[in-house]
Design an enzyme around this catalytic site. Structure first.
Site, PDB file in Angstrom:
ATOM      1  N   HIS A 133      -7.479  30.227   6.761  1.00 18.85           N
ATOM      2  CA  HIS A 133      -6.313  30.669   5.547  1.00 18.85           C
ATOM      3  C   HIS A 133      -5.639  29.470   5.329  1.00 18.85           C
ATOM      4  O   HIS A 133      -5.323  28.771   6.348  1.00 18.85           O
ATOM      5  CB  HIS A 133      -5.851  32.018   6.250  1.00 18.85           C
ATOM      6  CG  HIS A 133      -4.963  32.560   5.172  1.00 18.85           C
ATOM      7  ND1 HIS A 133      -3.542  32.163   4.767  1.00 18.85           N
ATOM      8  CD2 HIS A 133      -4.948  33.770   4.471  1.00 18.85           C
ATOM      9  CE1 HIS A 133      -3.093  32.898   3.902  1.00 18.85           C
ATOM     10  NE2 HIS A 133      -3.795  33.961   3.587  1.00 18.85           N
ATOM     11  N   ASP A 210      -5.384  32.524  15.011  1.00 18.23           N
ATOM     12  CA  ASP A 210      -4.724  33.200  13.938  1.00 18.23           C
ATOM     13  C   ASP A 210      -5.430  34.589  13.905  1.00 18.23           C
ATOM     14  O   ASP A 210      -6.772  34.639  13.608  1.00 18.23           O
ATOM     15  CB  ASP A 210      -5.030  32.509  12.814  1.00 18.23           C
ATOM     16  CG  ASP A 210      -4.804  33.110  11.232  1.00 18.23           C
ATOM     17  OD1 ASP A 210      -4.441  34.473  11.821  1.00 18.23           O
ATOM     18  OD2 ASP A 210      -4.567  32.702  10.637  1.00 18.23           O
ATOM     19  N   GLN A 213      -6.472  38.831  10.856  1.00 19.51           N
ATOM     20  CA  GLN A 213      -7.683  39.513  10.412  1.00 19.51           C
ATOM     21  C   GLN A 213      -8.525  39.975  11.507  1.00 19.51           C
ATOM     22  O   GLN A 213      -9.480  41.013  11.284  1.00 19.51           O
ATOM     23  CB  GLN A 213      -8.540  38.812   9.545  1.00 19.51           C
ATOM     24  CG  GLN A 213      -8.099  38.280   8.170  1.00 19.51           C
ATOM     25  CD  GLN A 213      -7.685  39.469   7.354  1.00 19.51           C
ATOM     26  OE1 GLN A 213      -8.007  40.442   7.363  1.00 19.51           O
ATOM     27  NE2 GLN A 213      -6.820  39.057   6.366  1.00 19.51           N
ATOM     28  N   LYS A 236      -0.992  44.091   8.154  1.00 18.05           N
ATOM     29  CA  LYS A 236      -2.302  43.963   8.251  1.00 18.05           C
ATOM     30  C   LYS A 236      -2.781  45.240   9.192  1.00 18.05           C
ATOM     31  O   LYS A 236      -4.066  45.500   9.401  1.00 18.05           O
ATOM     32  CB  LYS A 236      -3.150  42.534   8.391  1.00 18.05           C
ATOM     33  CG  LYS A 236      -2.429  41.555   7.342  1.00 18.05           C
ATOM     34  CD  LYS A 236      -3.544  40.591   7.204  1.00 18.05           C
ATOM     35  CE  LYS A 236      -2.908  39.606   6.419  1.00 18.05           C
ATOM     36  NZ  LYS A 236      -3.211  39.645   5.024  1.00 18.05           N
ATOM     37  N   CYS A 374      -6.633  32.710  -0.563  1.00 15.67           N
ATOM     38  CA  CYS A 374      -5.761  31.678   0.125  1.00 15.67           C
ATOM     39  C   CYS A 374      -6.876  31.080   1.179  1.00 15.67           C
ATOM     40  O   CYS A 374      -6.369  30.750   2.282  1.00 15.67           O
ATOM     41  CB  CYS A 374      -4.843  32.355   1.084  1.00 15.67           C
ATOM     42  SG  CYS A 374      -3.555  33.073  -0.167  1.00 15.67           S
TER      43      CYS A 374
HETATM   44  N1  PLP Z   1      -4.206  34.096   8.352  1.00 19.01           N
HETATM   45  C1  PLP Z   1      -5.181  34.869   7.922  1.00 19.01           C
HETATM   46  C2  PLP Z   1      -6.661  34.956   8.295  1.00 19.01           C
HETATM   47  C3  PLP Z   1      -4.845  35.760   6.801  1.00 19.01           C
HETATM   48  O1  PLP Z   1      -5.953  36.706   6.449  1.00 19.01           O
HETATM   49  C4  PLP Z   1      -3.581  35.832   6.223  1.00 19.01           C
HETATM   50  C5  PLP Z   1      -3.287  37.053   5.249  1.00 19.01           C
HETATM   51  O2  PLP Z   1      -4.101  37.240   4.660  1.00 19.01           O
HETATM   52  C6  PLP Z   1      -2.599  35.076   7.076  1.00 19.01           C
HETATM   53  C7  PLP Z   1      -2.973  34.246   8.003  1.00 19.01           C
HETATM   54  C8  PLP Z   1      -1.181  35.081   6.560  1.00 19.01           C
HETATM   55  O3  PLP Z   1      -0.791  36.296   7.063  1.00 19.01           O
HETATM   56  P1  PLP Z   1       0.887  36.537   6.167  1.00 19.01           P
HETATM   57  O4  PLP Z   1       1.093  36.428   4.762  1.00 19.01           O
HETATM   58  O5  PLP Z   1       1.093  37.956   6.677  1.00 19.01           O
HETATM   59  O6  PLP Z   1       1.786  35.839   7.016  1.00 19.01           O
END
Ligand code: PLP
Length: 416
Positions: A133, A210, A213, A236, A374
């Site tokens: 992401h 990270d 998900q 999430k 993203c």
């Molecule tokens: N990393 C992953 C794999 C994501 O799917 C997302 C959000 O969709 C993020 C990071 C960023 O999360 P946040 O916008 O809640 O900080």
């Protein structure tokens, strides 16, 4: 065969009861029942979370760590209790290792600024994967630009799986950190994080995962994973927005300087100098998102009450059923066919732009995500600008898949 007809194969899971816990499903969208298939972007909240936040706002609110008065002490106890709940959820050794952030993005930025930047120099490398992401790309690009370090990107194959040998080959004496998704948001691929951590640690390289998900689909055990940093977002996993968590190994967090200065992150301040607070507060400058932390703890409690393993099994059933059903549609191509996937289903349909698809589905009350998610480098790999993405949460059921399939047929009629 309709998805409902496949129900015989499903494990017993009372999705109707779970769904009844989420008041959003009492409303309609465009005159239809809501079919919410966008949990990977943000999950809905159960009553338990809404009630916990409401209780705090109604009965407990005061600033934390500051007042001797009763409200402040009660708010502090609730906030720190939430931290302990997160610690248990992640199986971290100590609450010193649990830092509240705004979300995954801020957690990764914290590590990029307080851990990576002071350690990086010209010629140093950070290893990522093609599946990241943007939140796990841009902070490292910024750190690299400021320090002369470079990013190395491990490739993926046509199924959307990491090419592990090529990833391993990128680990060299110049590697200062591996930062990788636990689960890809664009494709659903579950990365082989245990192997990644083992390969990196064998070379003395720390690893950030990270988990944005991954955590919604069954939680995470940071001791079992062995990672050095783990990030996730409250919204999430059925919690509020604006709250997230960075888990960090205590020894590393101790060595790291704070990345933001202000109230709460200090023990004493004078114009001659400042003594920083202990962990974890050293990394929580300013008034925190108190109600968010309390709501997050309630979300974790809720997920635990259903059972993360049961949720995961239910979602896997939905994923398998939806994948089989969608693959029967003419011109539909599933993007991301990894052997191990979380409940995320990306696809394209020949001749229909994903945004048009999203709009038609919305008219039917079906909420999916369309776009690059993203994760533009993933889209580039598949030669696409965008996909449509259906993602499943604990409240979805086979009826949602039937409605998705019916809405996709409608899109075919419109564009056919
Ligand atoms: N990393 C992953 C794999 C994501 O799917 C997302 C959000 O969709 C993020 C990071 C960023 O999360 P946040 O916008 O809640 O900080």
């Amino acid at each position: 065969m309709t998805a409902t007809a496949l129900a015989g194969r499903a494990r017993r899971y009372d999705s109707a009861r779970v769904r009844a816990d989420f008041p959003i499903f009492e409303r309609q969208v465009n005159g239809r029942p809501l079919t919410y298939l966008d949990s990977a972007a943000s999950a809905q909240r159960p009553r338990a979370v809404i009630a916990a936040v409401d209780h705090y706002e109604t009965h407990l609110h005061a600033n934390v760590h500051r007042g001797v008065h009763a409200l402040s002490q009660e708010a502090t106890a609730a906030y720190e209790g939430a931290r302990e709940r997160v610690r248990r959820f992640l199986n971290a050794r100590s609450t010193k290792e649990i830092i509240f952030t705004r979300g995954t993005t801020e957690a990764i930025n914290l590590v990029a600024n307080a851990f990576a930047r002071p350690r990086l120099g010209s010629g140093d490398e950070i290893v990522l994967t093609r599946l990241e992401h943007h939140a796990n790309i841009v902070p490292w690009q910024m750190a690299a630009a400021a320090t002369g370090a470079t990013l190395r990107v491990a490739p993926i194959d046509e199924r959307g799986e990491l090419r592990f040998d090529e990833f391993s080959a990128l680990l060299t004496p110049r590697t200062r950190l591996v930062a990788t998704a636990h689960v890809s948001n664009a494709l659903g691929t579950v990365l082989p994080v245990a192997r990644i951590v083992a390969a990196a640690h064998a070379r003395g390289i720390p690893v950030l995962l990270d988990g944005a998900q991954a955590v919604p689909h069954g939680g995470a055990d940071v001791q079992a994973l062995g990672c050095d940093f783990y990030a996730f977002s409250g919204h999430k996993i059925y919690g509020p927005t604006g709250i997230g968590v960075l888990y960090g190994r205590e020894a590393l967090l101790r060595e790291m300087p704070p990345w933001q200065g202000g109230g709460d992150m200090i023990l004493s301040v004078s114009f001659e100098g400042t003594t920083y607070n202990d962990l974890p507060w050293k990394f929580e400058a300013g008034t925190p998102n108190i109600s968010g932390a309390i709501g997050l703890a309630a979300a974790i409690e809720y997920l635990d009450s259903i059972g993360p393993a049961a949720v995961r099994a239910h979602e896997q059933q939905l994923l398998a059923t939806a994948t089989a059903a969608l693959q029967q549609l003419p011109g539909l191509r599933v993007i991301g066919t990894a052997a191990e996937k979380a409940a995320v289903l990306s696809f394209t349909i020949d001749g229909i732009h994903p945004h048009d698809l999203g709009t038609i589905l919305d008219h039917e009350g079906v909420a999916i995500r369309t776009g690059h998610h993203c994760a533009m480098p993933v889209m580039d790999f598949f030669g696409l600008a965008a996909t449509a993405r259906a993602s499943f949460g604990c409240y979805n059921d086979l009826t949602d898949i039937d409605r998705l399939v019916a809405a996709l047929h409608k899109a075919h009629e419109v564009f056919g």
